[in-house]
Design a protein around this motif. Structure first.
Motif, PDB file in Angstrom:
ATOM      1  N   UNK A 183     -14.307  13.432  -2.491  1.00 41.42           N
ATOM      2  CA  UNK A 183     -14.266  12.633  -1.264  1.00 41.42           C
ATOM      3  C   UNK A 183     -13.696  13.439  -0.110  1.00 41.42           C
ATOM      4  N   UNK A 184     -12.620  14.163  -0.364  1.00 41.05           N
ATOM      5  CA  UNK A 184     -11.987  14.956   0.690  1.00 41.05           C
ATOM      6  C   UNK A 184     -12.931  16.029   1.209  1.00 41.05           C
ATOM      7  N   UNK A 185     -13.822  16.500   0.359  1.00 40.26           N
ATOM      8  CA  UNK A 185     -14.819  17.483   0.796  1.00 40.26           C
ATOM      9  C   UNK A 185     -15.718  16.904   1.876  1.00 40.26           C
ATOM     10  N   UNK A 186     -15.994  15.607   1.788  1.00 38.09           N
ATOM     11  CA  UNK A 186     -16.821  14.948   2.793  1.00 38.09           C
ATOM     12  C   UNK A 186     -15.967  14.521   3.985  1.00 38.09           C
ATOM     13  N   UNK A 187     -14.827  13.918   3.716  1.00 36.53           N
ATOM     14  CA  UNK A 187     -13.937  13.464   4.793  1.00 36.53           C
ATOM     15  C   UNK A 187     -12.529  13.993   4.566  1.00 36.53           C
ATOM     16  N   UNK A 188     -12.126  15.035   5.261  1.00 37.62           N
ATOM     17  CA  UNK A 188     -10.778  15.587   5.092  1.00 37.62           C
ATOM     18  C   UNK A 188      -9.676  14.629   5.514  1.00 37.62           C
ATOM     19  N   UNK A 189     -10.051  13.544   6.213  1.00 40.32           N
ATOM     20  CA  UNK A 189      -9.066  12.549   6.642  1.00 40.32           C
ATOM     21  C   UNK A 189      -8.823  11.470   5.592  1.00 40.32           C
ATOM     22  N   UNK A 211       0.815  -1.217   0.000  1.00 35.74           N
ATOM     23  CA  UNK A 211       0.000   0.000   0.000  1.00 35.74           C
ATOM     24  C   UNK A 211       0.846   1.263   0.000  1.00 35.74           C
ATOM     25  N   UNK A 212       2.150   1.132  -0.268  1.00 32.85           N
ATOM     26  CA  UNK A 212       3.045   2.279  -0.160  1.00 32.85           C
ATOM     27  C   UNK A 212       2.625   3.431  -1.068  1.00 32.85           C
ATOM     28  N   UNK A 213       2.055   3.118  -2.224  1.00 35.87           N
ATOM     29  CA  UNK A 213       1.730   4.165  -3.183  1.00 35.87           C
ATOM     30  C   UNK A 213       0.641   5.107  -2.698  1.00 35.87           C
ATOM     31  N   UNK A 214      -0.162   4.685  -1.691  1.00 40.38           N
ATOM     32  CA  UNK A 214      -1.230   5.559  -1.213  1.00 40.38           C
ATOM     33  C   UNK A 214      -0.890   6.192   0.131  1.00 40.38           C
ATOM     34  N   UNK A 215       0.266   5.866   0.684  1.00 40.00           N
ATOM     35  CA  UNK A 215       0.680   6.445   1.961  1.00 40.00           C
ATOM     36  C   UNK A 215       1.472   7.716   1.726  1.00 40.00           C
ATOM     37  N   UNK A 216       1.137   8.771   2.441  1.00 41.47           N
ATOM     38  CA  UNK A 216       1.871  10.022   2.327  1.00 41.47           C
ATOM     39  C   UNK A 216       1.719  10.802   3.619  1.00 41.47           C
ATOM     40  N   UNK A 217       2.668  11.701   3.913  1.00 42.61           N
ATOM     41  CA  UNK A 217       2.663  12.384   5.203  1.00 42.61           C
ATOM     42  C   UNK A 217       1.858  13.681   5.232  1.00 42.61           C
ATOM     43  N   UNK A 218       1.091  13.962   4.182  1.00 34.78           N
ATOM     44  CA  UNK A 218       0.269  15.168   4.146  1.00 34.78           C
ATOM     45  C   UNK A 218      -1.165  14.789   3.794  1.00 34.78           C
ATOM     46  N   UNK A 219      -2.101  15.698   4.083  1.00 38.62           N
ATOM     47  CA  UNK A 219      -3.512  15.451   3.791  1.00 38.62           C
ATOM     48  C   UNK A 219      -3.947  16.277   2.585  1.00 38.62           C
ATOM     49  N   UNK A 220      -5.212  16.102   2.220  1.00 41.91           N
ATOM     50  CA  UNK A 220      -5.771  16.895   1.133  1.00 41.91           C
ATOM     51  C   UNK A 220      -5.918  16.124  -0.158  1.00 41.91           C
ATOM     52  N   UNK A 221      -6.593  16.750  -1.111  1.00 40.83           N
ATOM     53  CA  UNK A 221      -6.873  16.108  -2.397  1.00 40.83           C
ATOM     54  C   UNK A 221      -5.641  16.075  -3.286  1.00 40.83           C
ATOM     55  N   UNK A 222      -5.539  15.004  -4.063  1.00 36.84           N
ATOM     56  CA  UNK A 222      -4.466  14.891  -5.058  1.00 36.84           C
ATOM     57  C   UNK A 222      -4.981  15.145  -6.466  1.00 36.84           C
ATOM     58  N   UNK A 223      -6.301  15.093  -6.650  1.00 40.65           N
ATOM     59  CA  UNK A 223      -6.860  15.298  -7.982  1.00 40.65           C
ATOM     60  C   UNK A 223      -8.306  15.762  -7.879  1.00 40.65           C
ATOM     61  N   UNK A 224      -8.771  16.405  -8.917  1.00 37.47           N
ATOM     62  CA  UNK A 224     -10.138  16.895  -8.955  1.00 37.47           C
ATOM     63  C   UNK A 224     -11.077  15.817  -9.498  1.00 37.47           C
ATOM     64  N   UNK A 225     -12.086  15.518  -8.722  1.00 36.37           N
ATOM     65  CA  UNK A 225     -13.134  14.609  -9.175  1.00 36.37           C
ATOM     66  C   UNK A 225     -14.336  14.795  -8.269  1.00 36.37           C
TER      67      UNK A 225
END
Length: 285
Positions: free
Chosen positions: A93-99, A23-37
Protein backbone atom coordinates in the motif's frame (compact mmCIF):
# COMPACT_ATOMS: atom_id res chain seq x y z
CA UNK A 1 -4.51 10.69 30.25
CA UNK A 2 -4.67 14.23 31.68
CA UNK A 3 -7.79 16.33 31.99
CA UNK A 4 -7.71 18.87 29.15
CA UNK A 5 -8.17 21.86 31.48
CA UNK A 6 -4.95 20.96 33.31
CA UNK A 7 -2.72 20.17 30.35
CA UNK A 8 0.48 22.17 29.91
CA UNK A 9 2.52 21.39 26.78
CA UNK A 10 6.02 20.15 27.59
CA UNK A 11 9.13 21.83 26.17
CA UNK A 12 9.61 18.89 23.79
CA UNK A 13 6.63 16.80 22.64
CA UNK A 14 6.66 13.05 23.07
CA UNK A 15 3.94 10.72 21.74
CA UNK A 16 1.56 9.54 24.49
CA UNK A 17 1.57 5.87 25.38
CA UNK A 18 -2.24 5.86 25.46
CA UNK A 19 -4.33 8.90 24.65
CA UNK A 20 -7.65 7.08 25.03
CA UNK A 21 -8.49 7.43 21.34
CA UNK A 22 -10.06 4.32 19.76
CA UNK A 23 -7.71 4.83 16.79
CA UNK A 24 -4.60 5.40 18.92
CA UNK A 25 -3.01 2.13 17.82
CA UNK A 26 -2.72 3.30 14.20
CA UNK A 27 -1.52 6.84 14.93
CA UNK A 28 2.22 7.45 14.82
CA UNK A 29 4.51 10.41 14.13
CA UNK A 30 6.49 8.78 11.30
CA UNK A 31 5.62 7.51 7.82
CA UNK A 32 6.49 4.36 5.91
CA UNK A 33 5.64 0.68 5.98
CA UNK A 34 5.41 -1.30 9.20
CA UNK A 35 5.26 -4.73 7.55
CA UNK A 36 5.84 -6.48 4.27
CA UNK A 37 2.77 -7.41 2.28
CA UNK A 38 2.41 -7.20 -1.49
CA UNK A 39 -0.69 -5.47 -2.81
CA UNK A 40 -3.34 -7.66 -4.38
CA UNK A 41 -4.14 -7.36 -8.08
CA UNK A 42 -7.21 -8.55 -9.94
CA UNK A 43 -8.13 -8.90 -13.59
CA UNK A 44 -9.37 -5.35 -14.31
CA UNK A 45 -7.38 -2.37 -15.48
CA UNK A 46 -8.23 -0.29 -12.41
CA UNK A 47 -7.18 -1.58 -8.99
CA UNK A 48 -8.64 0.25 -5.98
CA UNK A 49 -7.44 -0.13 -2.38
CA UNK A 50 -9.89 1.47 -0.02
CA UNK A 51 -12.49 1.48 2.74
CA UNK A 52 -16.06 2.83 2.62
CA UNK A 53 -15.40 6.00 4.57
CA UNK A 54 -16.65 9.18 2.89
CA UNK A 55 -13.26 9.59 1.20
CA UNK A 56 -13.35 6.02 -0.06
CA UNK A 57 -16.96 6.31 -1.23
CA UNK A 58 -16.07 9.17 -3.55
CA UNK A 59 -14.05 6.87 -5.78
CA UNK A 60 -16.39 3.86 -5.76
CA UNK A 61 -19.36 6.12 -6.53
CA UNK A 62 -17.36 7.66 -9.37
CA UNK A 63 -16.50 4.24 -10.79
CA UNK A 64 -20.10 3.05 -10.55
CA UNK A 65 -21.31 6.24 -12.25
CA UNK A 66 -18.85 5.60 -15.08
CA UNK A 67 -20.06 2.03 -15.49
CA UNK A 68 -23.69 3.19 -15.39
CA UNK A 69 -22.84 5.60 -18.22
CA UNK A 70 -21.56 2.70 -20.32
CA UNK A 71 -17.83 3.21 -19.80
CA UNK A 72 -16.80 -0.45 -19.77
CA UNK A 73 -13.11 0.40 -19.36
CA UNK A 74 -13.96 1.68 -15.87
CA UNK A 75 -14.36 -1.91 -14.60
CA UNK A 76 -12.39 -2.29 -11.41
CA UNK A 77 -11.29 -4.50 -8.57
CA UNK A 78 -11.78 -2.96 -5.12
CA UNK A 79 -9.72 -4.41 -2.28
CA UNK A 80 -10.61 -3.80 1.35
CA UNK A 81 -8.03 -1.86 3.37
CA UNK A 82 -8.81 -2.37 7.06
CA UNK A 83 -7.33 0.77 8.61
CA UNK A 84 -8.13 -0.46 12.13
CA UNK A 85 -5.76 -3.37 11.48
CA UNK A 86 -3.05 -1.19 9.94
CA UNK A 87 -3.42 -2.48 6.36
CA UNK A 88 -2.55 1.00 5.11
CA UNK A 89 0.98 0.55 6.47
CA UNK A 90 1.75 -2.54 4.39
CA UNK A 91 4.66 -2.25 1.97
CA UNK A 92 2.36 -2.78 -1.01
CA UNK A 93 0.00 0.00 0.00
CA UNK A 94 2.77 2.43 0.91
CA UNK A 95 4.29 1.82 -2.51
CA UNK A 96 1.14 3.29 -4.03
CA UNK A 97 0.47 5.95 -1.38
CA UNK A 98 3.44 6.99 0.79
CA UNK A 99 0.97 8.94 2.95
CA UNK A 100 -0.78 5.70 4.06
CA UNK A 101 -4.32 7.00 3.64
CA UNK A 102 -7.21 5.50 1.70
CA UNK A 103 -8.18 5.56 -1.10
CA UNK A 104 -5.33 4.59 -3.41
CA UNK A 105 -5.56 3.31 -6.96
CA UNK A 106 -3.38 1.84 -9.67
CA UNK A 107 -4.20 2.14 -13.36
CA UNK A 108 -2.55 -0.95 -14.80
CA UNK A 109 -3.49 -0.06 -18.40
CA UNK A 110 -0.69 2.48 -18.69
CA UNK A 111 3.04 1.90 -19.15
CA UNK A 112 4.39 2.31 -16.59
CA UNK A 113 1.45 1.75 -14.25
CA UNK A 114 -0.09 4.95 -12.90
CA UNK A 115 -0.21 5.16 -9.10
CA UNK A 116 -2.85 7.46 -7.68
CA UNK A 117 -3.71 8.76 -4.22
CA UNK A 118 -5.83 11.55 -2.73
CA UNK A 119 -9.51 11.16 -3.56
CA UNK A 120 -9.80 14.47 -5.42
CA UNK A 121 -6.83 13.61 -7.62
CA UNK A 122 -8.33 10.20 -8.40
CA UNK A 123 -11.68 11.77 -9.36
CA UNK A 124 -9.95 14.24 -11.66
CA UNK A 125 -7.84 11.49 -13.23
CA UNK A 126 -10.84 9.29 -13.96
CA UNK A 127 -12.95 12.17 -15.27
CA UNK A 128 -10.13 13.21 -17.61
CA UNK A 129 -9.29 9.65 -18.68
CA UNK A 130 -12.89 8.90 -19.63
CA UNK A 131 -13.90 12.46 -20.58
CA UNK A 132 -17.00 12.54 -18.43
CA UNK A 133 -18.45 14.01 -15.22
CA UNK A 134 -16.63 17.30 -15.78
CA UNK A 135 -18.86 19.97 -17.37
CA UNK A 136 -18.03 21.14 -20.88
CA UNK A 137 -19.44 24.63 -20.33
CA UNK A 138 -16.43 26.83 -19.37
CA UNK A 139 -18.11 28.48 -16.39
CA UNK A 140 -19.48 25.21 -15.05
CA UNK A 141 -16.07 23.58 -15.51
CA UNK A 142 -14.45 26.27 -13.38
CA UNK A 143 -17.21 25.92 -10.79
CA UNK A 144 -16.69 22.15 -10.72
CA UNK A 145 -13.01 22.57 -9.89
CA UNK A 146 -13.73 25.34 -7.37
CA UNK A 147 -16.12 23.14 -5.43
CA UNK A 148 -13.96 20.02 -5.75
CA UNK A 149 -11.08 21.81 -4.08
CA UNK A 150 -13.45 23.45 -1.59
CA UNK A 151 -14.36 19.96 -0.43
CA UNK A 152 -10.74 18.87 -0.15
CA UNK A 153 -9.92 21.86 2.01
CA UNK A 154 -13.13 21.94 4.05
CA UNK A 155 -13.89 18.31 4.91
CA UNK A 156 -10.93 17.92 7.31
CA UNK A 157 -12.69 20.43 9.58
CA UNK A 158 -15.81 18.26 9.45
CA UNK A 159 -14.13 14.86 9.81
CA UNK A 160 -10.88 15.42 11.65
CA UNK A 161 -12.30 18.35 13.57
CA UNK A 162 -16.00 18.03 14.38
CA UNK A 163 -16.29 14.29 13.84
CA UNK A 164 -13.23 13.51 15.93
CA UNK A 165 -14.09 15.64 18.94
CA UNK A 166 -17.84 14.96 18.84
CA UNK A 167 -17.64 11.18 18.32
CA UNK A 168 -14.15 9.74 18.77
CA UNK A 169 -12.26 11.76 21.37
CA UNK A 170 -11.78 9.94 24.70
CA UNK A 171 -13.90 12.48 26.58
CA UNK A 172 -16.06 15.52 25.67
CA UNK A 173 -14.18 18.81 25.35
CA UNK A 174 -16.29 21.92 25.13
CA UNK A 175 -13.84 24.23 23.34
CA UNK A 176 -12.98 22.02 20.32
CA UNK A 177 -16.58 20.81 19.97
CA UNK A 178 -17.81 24.40 19.88
CA UNK A 179 -14.99 25.46 17.56
CA UNK A 180 -15.58 22.75 14.97
CA UNK A 181 -19.38 22.80 15.27
CA UNK A 182 -19.24 26.50 14.43
CA UNK A 183 -17.14 25.79 11.34
CA UNK A 184 -19.24 22.81 10.26
CA UNK A 185 -22.43 24.84 10.42
CA UNK A 186 -20.75 27.69 8.54
CA UNK A 187 -19.79 25.25 5.78
CA UNK A 188 -23.32 23.84 5.67
CA UNK A 189 -24.63 27.40 5.32
CA UNK A 190 -22.22 28.03 2.42
CA UNK A 191 -23.52 24.92 0.66
CA UNK A 192 -27.15 25.65 1.41
CA UNK A 193 -26.97 29.16 -0.01
CA UNK A 194 -25.18 27.92 -3.14
CA UNK A 195 -27.67 25.11 -3.73
CA UNK A 196 -30.58 27.51 -3.35
CA UNK A 197 -29.73 28.71 -6.86
CA UNK A 198 -28.06 25.66 -8.37
CA UNK A 199 -29.33 22.15 -9.03
CA UNK A 200 -25.84 20.72 -8.58
CA UNK A 201 -22.57 22.09 -7.30
CA UNK A 202 -21.36 23.21 -10.75
CA UNK A 203 -24.76 24.51 -11.83
CA UNK A 204 -27.11 22.30 -13.84
CA UNK A 205 -24.59 19.52 -14.50
CA UNK A 206 -23.93 16.62 -12.13
CA UNK A 207 -20.16 16.33 -11.78
CA UNK A 208 -17.20 15.13 -9.75
CA UNK A 209 -17.82 18.10 -7.44
CA UNK A 210 -21.10 16.50 -6.33
CA UNK A 211 -19.44 13.10 -6.08
CA UNK A 212 -16.74 14.56 -3.81
CA UNK A 213 -19.02 16.60 -1.56
CA UNK A 214 -21.99 14.25 -1.16
CA UNK A 215 -20.34 11.45 0.90
CA UNK A 216 -19.39 14.02 3.54
CA UNK A 217 -22.02 16.74 3.59
CA UNK A 218 -24.88 14.94 1.88
CA UNK A 219 -24.68 12.00 4.23
CA UNK A 220 -24.26 14.35 7.18
CA UNK A 221 -27.61 16.02 6.51
CA UNK A 222 -29.17 12.60 5.84
CA UNK A 223 -28.20 11.58 9.37
CA UNK A 224 -25.51 9.04 8.48
CA UNK A 225 -22.43 10.66 10.01
CA UNK A 226 -21.49 10.89 13.69
CA UNK A 227 -25.10 10.54 14.92
CA UNK A 228 -25.12 14.33 14.89
CA UNK A 229 -28.17 15.27 12.82
CA UNK A 230 -30.15 16.65 15.75
CA UNK A 231 -27.11 18.32 17.32
CA UNK A 232 -26.34 20.16 14.08
CA UNK A 233 -30.04 20.82 13.28
CA UNK A 234 -29.49 19.58 9.73
CA UNK A 235 -33.16 19.93 8.79
CA UNK A 236 -32.56 23.69 8.62
CA UNK A 237 -30.54 23.23 5.44
CA UNK A 238 -33.44 22.60 3.06
CA UNK A 239 -31.50 23.12 -0.15
CA UNK A 240 -28.78 20.67 0.88
CA UNK A 241 -31.52 18.24 1.86
CA UNK A 242 -33.04 18.46 -1.63
CA UNK A 243 -29.66 17.97 -3.28
CA UNK A 244 -28.57 15.18 -0.91
CA UNK A 245 -31.76 13.18 -1.42
CA UNK A 246 -31.62 13.50 -5.21
CA UNK A 247 -28.07 12.14 -5.30
CA UNK A 248 -28.85 9.44 -2.75
CA UNK A 249 -31.52 8.15 -5.15
CA UNK A 250 -29.03 7.58 -7.97
CA UNK A 251 -28.49 3.82 -8.52
CA UNK A 252 -24.72 4.27 -8.97
CA UNK A 253 -24.51 6.08 -5.65
CA UNK A 254 -26.40 3.33 -3.89
CA UNK A 255 -24.00 0.81 -5.40
CA UNK A 256 -20.81 2.72 -4.83
CA UNK A 257 -21.37 3.58 -1.21
CA UNK A 258 -21.42 -0.08 -0.09
CA UNK A 259 -18.17 -1.15 -1.80
CA UNK A 260 -15.31 -1.93 0.63
CA UNK A 261 -17.81 -1.82 3.49
CA UNK A 262 -18.04 -4.37 6.30
CA UNK A 263 -20.77 -2.73 8.40
CA UNK A 264 -24.35 -1.50 8.02
CA UNK A 265 -27.65 -3.13 7.17
CA UNK A 266 -28.08 -1.67 3.67
CA UNK A 267 -25.41 -3.67 1.89
CA UNK A 268 -21.84 -4.81 2.40
CA UNK A 269 -19.30 -5.59 -0.32
CA UNK A 270 -15.89 -5.99 1.36
CA UNK A 271 -14.15 -6.72 -1.95
CA UNK A 272 -15.61 -6.00 -5.38
CA UNK A 273 -14.47 -7.78 -8.54
CA UNK A 274 -17.58 -7.58 -10.73
CA UNK A 275 -21.03 -6.03 -10.84
CA UNK A 276 -22.42 -9.32 -9.50
CA UNK A 277 -20.77 -8.71 -6.12
CA UNK A 278 -22.88 -5.58 -5.63
CA UNK A 279 -25.97 -7.14 -7.21
CA UNK A 280 -25.86 -9.99 -4.71
CA UNK A 281 -25.43 -7.65 -1.74
CA UNK A 282 -28.40 -5.52 -2.77
CA UNK A 283 -30.56 -8.54 -3.66
CA UNK A 284 -30.20 -9.94 -0.18
CA UNK A 285 -31.50 -6.82 1.59
Amino acid sequence: MTDNSQYTPPDVWQPPKDDGNKWASINRPVSGATHEKARQTGSHGLQLYSLATPNGQKVTIMLEELLAAGVSDAEYDAWLVDISAGDQFSSGFVEVNPNSKIPAMVDTTTTPETKLFESGAILQYLATKFNTLIPTDPQEKVACNNWLFWQMGSAPYLGGGFGHFYSYAPYPMEYPINRFTMETKRQLDVLDKHLANNTYMAGETYSIADIAIWPWYGQLVLGRLYDAANFLQVDEYTHIQRWAKSIDARPAVRRGRIVNRTWGDDGQVPNRHSAKDIDEALKNL
